[in-house]
Scaffold this active site. Structure first.
Site, PDB file in Angstrom:
ATOM      1  N   TYR A 240       0.843  -1.207   0.000  1.00  0.00           N
ATOM      2  CA  TYR A 240       0.000   0.000   0.000  1.00  0.00           C
ATOM      3  C   TYR A 240       0.873   1.250   0.000  1.00  0.00           C
ATOM      4  CZ  TYR A 240      -2.700   3.826   2.141  1.00  0.00           C
ATOM      5  OH  TYR A 240      -3.268   5.047   2.416  1.00  0.00           O
TER       6      TYR A 240
HETATM    7  P1  NAD Z   1     -12.392   5.663   2.013  1.00  0.00           P
HETATM    8  O1  NAD Z   1     -12.190   4.271   1.514  1.00  0.00           O
HETATM    9  O2  NAD Z   1     -13.457   5.887   3.027  1.00  0.00           O
HETATM   10  O3  NAD Z   1     -12.652   6.633   0.775  1.00  0.00           O
HETATM   11  C1  NAD Z   1     -12.073   6.429  -0.497  1.00  0.00           C
HETATM   12  C2  NAD Z   1     -13.185   6.530  -1.537  1.00  0.00           C
HETATM   13  O4  NAD Z   1     -12.588   6.411  -2.830  1.00  0.00           O
HETATM   14  C3  NAD Z   1     -14.238   5.429  -1.423  1.00  0.00           C
HETATM   15  O5  NAD Z   1     -15.530   5.987  -1.290  1.00  0.00           O
HETATM   16  C4  NAD Z   1     -14.101   4.644  -2.736  1.00  0.00           C
HETATM   17  O6  NAD Z   1     -15.338   4.136  -3.213  1.00  0.00           O
HETATM   18  C5  NAD Z   1     -13.494   5.684  -3.655  1.00  0.00           C
HETATM   19  N1  NAD Z   1     -12.733   5.101  -4.769  1.00  0.00           N
HETATM   20  C6  NAD Z   1     -11.767   4.142  -4.708  1.00  0.00           C
HETATM   21  N2  NAD Z   1     -11.307   3.864  -5.931  1.00  0.00           N
HETATM   22  C7  NAD Z   1     -11.982   4.654  -6.803  1.00  0.00           C
HETATM   23  C8  NAD Z   1     -11.961   4.829  -8.209  1.00  0.00           C
HETATM   24  N3  NAD Z   1     -11.143   4.085  -8.988  1.00  0.00           N
HETATM   25  N4  NAD Z   1     -12.778   5.745  -8.784  1.00  0.00           N
HETATM   26  C9  NAD Z   1     -13.608   6.502  -8.014  1.00  0.00           C
HETATM   27  N5  NAD Z   1     -13.688   6.369  -6.667  1.00  0.00           N
HETATM   28  C10 NAD Z   1     -12.886   5.459  -6.066  1.00  0.00           C
HETATM   29  O7  NAD Z   1     -10.966   6.156   2.577  1.00  0.00           O
HETATM   30  P2  NAD Z   1     -10.576   7.409   3.490  1.00  0.00           P
HETATM   31  O8  NAD Z   1     -10.190   6.896   4.813  1.00  0.00           O
HETATM   32  O9  NAD Z   1     -11.605   8.469   3.358  1.00  0.00           O
HETATM   33  O10 NAD Z   1      -9.238   7.873   2.767  1.00  0.00           O
HETATM   34  C11 NAD Z   1      -9.244   8.826   1.721  1.00  0.00           C
HETATM   35  C12 NAD Z   1      -7.841   8.887   1.117  1.00  0.00           C
HETATM   36  O11 NAD Z   1      -6.886   9.244   2.126  1.00  0.00           O
HETATM   37  C13 NAD Z   1      -7.375   7.555   0.533  1.00  0.00           C
HETATM   38  O12 NAD Z   1      -6.619   7.832  -0.635  1.00  0.00           O
HETATM   39  C14 NAD Z   1      -6.472   6.991   1.623  1.00  0.00           C
HETATM   40  O13 NAD Z   1      -5.491   6.116   1.106  1.00  0.00           O
HETATM   41  C15 NAD Z   1      -5.862   8.265   2.192  1.00  0.00           C
HETATM   42  N6  NAD Z   1      -5.444   8.123   3.581  1.00  0.00           N
HETATM   43  C16 NAD Z   1      -6.370   7.952   4.563  1.00  0.00           C
HETATM   44  C17 NAD Z   1      -5.955   7.828   5.883  1.00  0.00           C
HETATM   45  C18 NAD Z   1      -6.944   7.662   7.016  1.00  0.00           C
HETATM   46  O14 NAD Z   1      -6.492   7.595   8.172  1.00  0.00           O
HETATM   47  N7  NAD Z   1      -8.236   7.582   6.769  1.00  0.00           N
HETATM   48  C19 NAD Z   1      -4.590   7.886   6.205  1.00  0.00           C
HETATM   49  C20 NAD Z   1      -3.677   8.050   5.164  1.00  0.00           C
HETATM   50  C21 NAD Z   1      -4.110   8.191   3.866  1.00  0.00           C
END
Ligand code: NAD
Length: 320
Positions: free
Chosen positions: A149
């Site tokens: 990841y």
């Molecule tokens: P989440 O899974 O709740 O939200 C991600 C959204 O992206 C989902 O609704 C999913 O359906 C959508 N998605 C995925 N692939 C897609 C595609 N090909 N086309 C369109 N939509 C797509 O995750 P989150 O926790 O809200 O995280 C948001 C971002 O922040 C992510 O990129 C994640 O890697 C990054 N991130 C989050 C955290 C955390 O603590 N939550 C920490 C570090 C990084």
């Protein structure tokens, strides 16, 4: 102003959209409702956002479908869509991570350059640091990803650098363990809150001494909006500034709930690092500082889980 937010139906995305709508902006929210966790929850987020004025939901897969028409003329593009989480990124899972993180971001960066998007904010992750030799990490700390990841997130940052060199204004945000109401169901604090409220016992990976820099989602949203508007920067750490070991968080939640969190011991997970910690000096120069101490933030997520269990969340939907 019209902003485009990808991943709008996800945890951070819904909160970012809510904040932009509250400021009176037009928001186009793009999501593919992937099955990383129950898409029904994501559709509920979109339904709620759609009940606000000036929100336009678009169901589109960024890996395969065109995006130029969505982003052309927008004031900024916030790219949060992706496949999160370390654990599923091993073995056969990796292809999906490459698609949803690397390929989707490359297509979006390309489209943003083509359509002259003024600023692109891209979600990276603290996991790019890996097992850092010292904590807190500054943005120039060498990156040593420890999971597939994290490798995909680093690749997204590298791609951002490639397009930056071609003139695109793009900033990568390294989010550190974002938590709060509506947190993803696979994340630790959410599972702890559900365990203490009668759900399955919390599976503690290893001894629980790994330390995380926890960031309340309201602070993550504030950082995201400032990064979208502030002076150009390349990479910014987004960390809440209060680090705690998992066993400490369990203890705090138990005290807040008035009873211990039920725990079952699990094995340590591949790719989990001992500690994350953010040096946020660069973000603070944009006027940001974290506003939610860990105990208050944990209480907010516990309150949300309780309200949801009591069927009150639909009524309380306006609150984060
Ligand atoms: P989440 O899974 O709740 O939200 C991600 C959204 O992206 C989902 O609704 C999913 O359906 C959508 N998605 C995925 N692939 C897609 C595609 N090909 N086309 C369109 N939509 C797509 O995750 P989150 O926790 O809200 O995280 C948001 C971002 O922040 C992510 O990129 C994640 O890697 C990054 N991130 C989050 C955290 C955390 O603590 N939550 C920490 C570090 C990084």
């Amino acid at each position: 102003m019209r902003y485009v937010v990808t991943g709008s139906a996800g945890f951070i995305g819904r909160h970012v959209c809510t904040a932009l709508l509250a400021e009176g902006h037009e928001v186009v929210g793009v999501d593919a409702y992937t099955d990383y966790y129950d898409p029904v929850r994501k559709r509920a987020n979109t339904a709620w956002l759609s009940s606000r004025d000036r929100f336009t939901p678009v169901e589109r897969d960024l890996v395969t479908e065109p995006v130029d028409d969505l982003i052309e003329g927008c004031a900024a593009l916030i790219h949060l869509a992706g496949q999160p989480g370390v654990r599923l990124s091993w073995a056969d899972g990796f292809d999906t991570y490459v698609d949803r993180n690397v390929n989707a971001s490359q297509r979006l960066l390309e489209a943003a350059r083509r359509t002259r998007v003024p600023r692109l904010v891209l979600a990276s992750s603290s996991s790019v640091y890996g097992q850092a030799p010292a904590s807190p990490c500054r943005e120039d700390t060498p990156l040593r990803p420890r999971s597939p990841y994290a490798v995909t997130k680093r690749a997204c940052e590298d791609l951002a650098g490639v397009y930056r060199a071609l003139g695109l204004d793009v900033v990568a945000l390294r989010y550190f363990t974002v938590y709060g109401p509506r947190q993803r169901p696979d994340m630790a604090v959410r599972r702890m809150c559900e365990a203490v409220e009668g759900g399955p016992a919390f599976e503690l990976y290893g001894a629980g001494h790994h330390v995380r820099d926890f960031t309340h989602v309201d602070d993550a949203v504030d950082a995201t909006v400032r990064a979208m508007r502030g002076p150009t920067s390349e990479v910014l750490n987004v960390g809440g500034g209060e680090s705690a070991a998992m066993v400490d968080v369990l203890d705090r939640l138990g005290q807040l709930a008035g009873r211990p969190v039920p725990v079952v011991r699990g094995v340590a997970q591949r790719g989990d690092v001992d500690r994350t910690g953010a040096d946020t000096a660069a973000l603070r120069r944009l006027g940001w500082s974290p506003q939610t101490p860990l105990n208050a933030g944990l209480a907010s997520e516990l309150a949300w889980v309780r309200a949801r269990d009591q069927g009150l969340v639909a009524l309380a939907g306006r609150a984060s």
